[in-house]
Design an enzyme around this catalytic site. Structure first.
Site, PDB file in Angstrom:
ATOM      1  CG  HIS A  67      -1.967  -1.096   1.136  1.00  0.00           C
ATOM      2  ND1 HIS A  67      -3.266  -0.909   0.706  1.00  0.00           N
ATOM      3  CD2 HIS A  67      -1.881  -2.413   1.434  1.00  0.00           C
ATOM      4  CE1 HIS A  67      -3.923  -2.053   0.739  1.00  0.00           C
ATOM      5  NE2 HIS A  67      -3.105  -2.989   1.181  1.00  0.00           N
ATOM      6  CE1 TYR A 335      -0.169  -4.415   7.792  1.00  0.00           C
ATOM      7  CE2 TYR A 335      -1.431  -2.989   9.235  1.00  0.00           C
ATOM      8  CZ  TYR A 335      -1.362  -3.823   8.137  1.00  0.00           C
ATOM      9  OH  TYR A 335      -2.492  -4.065   7.396  1.00  0.00           O
TER      10      TYR A 335
END
Length: 362
Positions: A67, A335
């Site tokens: 992303h 993450y």
């Protein structure tokens, strides 16, 4: 019953369709990462999964490992109080909670054209007055391809580009799908999915299940989604030849006024799976409209307030807890790995004077 299309070595006539699905899945599976350091060294780790993402799609210093292309947004969540019966989280008390969000498309290339993939994502960080935060990442698809971190990793390996062609081997991708029938729902969605013209007109699903806890300690498994008020009408941005039309469309729409979504919370009933993001819950499950997400401004991610936020889905306020979905700790760990890599790289990019951001506390 045996599916003749689900074979280890598919006929040549099927390779084209497998390749098409693989292209969609390849940029989608990167939505999630893998697990924490409590596992033995020979098992999967955040480093291995993020390394595999880089092996598959390359490394762009200073950017998210997935992303990577996105824009920042700011606004607030206007709660109507209806979810308070199920969660004691302050964000669900009637009133407004400020937020910093981010729209993005999957993939690690921050220069990819917006039309390269049909999936869009929405990430939010809502800051409660009591200092606690709710961070959530959602995607414009109703199911995830796989249900476990191991399957996720195996899928990434199957989709690693062949050095000779620069593309995944369709036979390897087909063999993976044959071994993972749980991908059927996502593959069916991917066959008909098309890139939308706007972030503003998408539905965004949590995919994973969570648990709401009320003031008395009663627990309720939930999933949520954001449903837009906007339709495809309302934007006159010319998308032809513009690889960045999503950001242009968003800015144009916001120049005319705020954009709104309704937060719909679905309540699970006995037997509904909370540990399998590949399976939708029955359509007749009760749903609560918990309030309205209002977005007012957008800024480029390079200088906007979302740049240094890690949208870790396990940063949760009191009243919201993780379910037993194994993808949740997987996402959190990967993450964090990606965040540390990109912020360290950003601090050392030639010609920049940007200080290295400090890791955020949960």
């Amino acid at each position: 019953m045996h599916d003749p299309s689900a074979t280890d070595t598919p006929p040549k006539r099927h390779l084209g369709s497998w390749a098409l699905i693989a292209a969609v899945v390849a940029v989608t599976v990167g939505t999630f990462g893998y697990v924490g350091g409590w596992l033995a060294p020979h098992r999967l780790t955040p480093k291995r999964i993020v390394d595999q993402l880089q092996d598959n799609a390359g490394t762009f210093a200073g950017y998210r490992r997935n992303h990577a292309k996105g824009v920042c947004v700011t606004g607030y969540f206007d709660s109507n109080g209806h979810a308070q019966a199920y969660s004691s989280a302050e964000v669900f008390a009637a009133g407004r909670t400020p937020l910093v969000g981010r729209f993005a498309i999957p993939g690690s290339n921050p220069y990819a054209p917006d039309s390269s993939v049909p999936i869009r994502s929405m990430a939010l960080r809502l800051a409660q007055a009591n200092g606690q935060q709710w961070r959530t990442g959602m995607n414009s698809m109703p199911v995830f391809p796989v249900s476990t971190p191991q399957a996720f990793y195996d899928q990434l390996k199957a989709q690693q580009p062949d050095p000779a062609t620069g593309k995944p081997d369709p036979a390897k991708v087909a063999a993976f799908f044959a071994a993972h029938p749980e991908t059927a729902a996502f593959r069916a969605w991917a066959k008909t999915a098309k890139p939308s013209a706007s972030f503003a007109t998408e539905n965004y699903w949590s995919l994973d299940a969570f648990v709401f806890v009320d003031s008395a300690g009663k627990r309720q498994a939930v999933r949520w989604r954001m449903v837009p008020e906007a339709t495809d009408a309302g934007s006159d941005v010319d998308n032809s030849g513009n690889p960045d039309y999503l950001a242009s469309d968003l800015a144009q729409r916001l120049s005319q006024g705020p954009l709104r979504w309704h937060l719909l919370v679905t309540l699970a009933q006995a037997g509904d799976p909370t540990n399998d993001a590949t399976r939708e819950w029955p359509a007749d499950r009760p749903t609560i409209d918990a309030g309205t997400l209002v977005l007012e401004h957008t800024e480029p991610q390079e200088s906007g307030p979302c740049r240094d936020i890690n949208y870790d889905p396990l940063v949760l306020p009191d009243g919201i807890e993780a379910s037993d979905d194994p993808l949740l700790p997987a996402r959190s760990a990967a993450y964090a790995d990606s965040y540390l890599r990109r912020t360290s790289e950003e601090a050392h990019l030639p010609g920049t004077a940007v200080a290295q951001p400090k890791p955020e506390a949960k």
